[in-house]
Each structure stands twice: as structure tokens, then as C-alpha cells.
Design an enzyme around this catalytic site. Structure first.
Site, PDB file in Angstrom:
ATOM      1  N   CYS A  52     -56.357  11.698  39.198  1.00 19.38           N
ATOM      2  CA  CYS A  52     -55.740  10.501  39.046  1.00 19.38           C
ATOM      3  C   CYS A  52     -56.615   9.303  39.249  1.00 19.38           C
ATOM      4  CB  CYS A  52     -54.234  10.129  39.862  1.00 19.38           C
ATOM      5  SG  CYS A  52     -53.700   8.509  39.690  1.00 19.38           S
ATOM      6  N   ASP A  59     -54.531  16.339  39.439  1.00 17.59           N
ATOM      7  CA  ASP A  59     -53.529  16.709  38.422  1.00 17.59           C
ATOM      8  C   ASP A  59     -53.728  17.828  37.702  1.00 17.59           C
ATOM      9  OD1 ASP A  59     -51.993  13.973  38.757  1.00 17.59           O
ATOM     10  OD2 ASP A  59     -53.622  13.157  37.364  1.00 17.59           O
TER      11      ASP A  59
END
Length: 152
Positions: A52, A59
Site C-alpha cells: 500500500c 497487499d
């Protein structure tokens, strides 16, 4: 003579060197030996990771790539190394999917390509960005518009 040498492939069959950040330069191609007919090539990367850009938290996603080649095709080991290069790269989900698609278009100039990211939920919401492209002025552009319109 080894096909890798004639195709100019550098990573296939060699010790794997992983890049520490986004590395489109690792992508390699080879000549499509079946240019006389259209066919799908599909890749699935169920262990895609990126960061992120705001929090730096990881992620996780499954990246699905489907394309109809023209003259050049992406070499699968180089694609794996490229996708792994996102591991320490900060980008939003939508940016990752669009970068992947645009890098592959620049690399191969396919007739048609689509990339889907199936990201695992963060904060109770999952995001599934989808991008596609069909070569302008051809039936592939029409297919891209149809497939885009039919997405949920």
C-alpha cells in the site's frame, strides 16, 4: 545452438535474480511460432504482492493475464520475475493492474490483452480492478469494448 541464445532470452535456464522494486526491464519476449492462427495465452499468478503506498502494508492478490499474441510473446519466467518485482513496490491496486497491462502492451504489442487483479480484503473490502485493450482499428478493439461492457 540453444533457442534461448537465438531468441535473446537472458533469464530462462539461469539462476533467478529477484529485483527489489518494480522492474519492467526484466520482461523478455520470443517469437510467436503460430502467427497463422489466433489463440489465447493465459497466466495466473495467485501469489502476487505489492505494498500500500500510504501505509506500506502488504497487499495480496491473484493476477490473471489473458492475451491474444501477434508476433511477440512474453517469456513466462521473465513475467514471473516482473510480477515478483512489485513485492516491495507501493502502488494502489488499480495502478498495479494498469501498469502490468501497459507494460505488456509496450513489450509485445498483442492483438488483445486483459488483466484482472483479485485482491484480498483489507478493512473488510476487496477490490477487483480489470483493464483491457484491443488493437485500435481492428476487431480486437471491438472485442475489448464488448468484454469491458459485459464485466460485472
Amino acid at each position: 545452438m540453444d533457442n534461448r541464445e537465438t531468441e535473446g532470452l537472458k533469464s530462462l535456464g539461469k539462476k533467478t535474480e529477484y529485483k527489489s522494486d518494480y522492474a519492467p526491464e526484466v520482461l523478455e519476449t520470443f517469437v510467436n511460432r503460430h502467427q497463422d492462427n489466433d489463440y489465447w495465452v493465459r497466466f495466473n499468478c495467485p501469489e502476487f504482492t505489492s505494498l500500500c503506498p500510504i501505509t506500506g502494508q502488504p497487499d495480496f492478490a491473484e493476477i490473471r493475464i489473458s492475451y491474444v499474441p501477434d508476433i511477440r510473446m512474453v517469456e513466462s519466467k521473465s513475467l514471473k520475475l516482473y510480477l515478483f518485482s512489485f513485492r516491495n513496490h507501493g502502488d494502489f491496486h488499480e495502478d498495479c493492474v494498469n501498469k502490468i497491462m501497459k507494460d505488456l502492451i509496450r513489450l509485445m504489442d498483442p492483438k488483445y490483452i486483459e488483466v484482472t487483479g483479485i485482491f484480498t480484503p483489507r478493512g473488510g473490502i476487496s477490490i477487483y480492478p480489470y483493464a483491457n485493450y484491443g488493437r485500435p482499428g481492428t476487431e480486437w478493439e471491438t472485442l475489448a469494448k464488448q468484454r469491458f461492457a459485459s464485466r460485472e
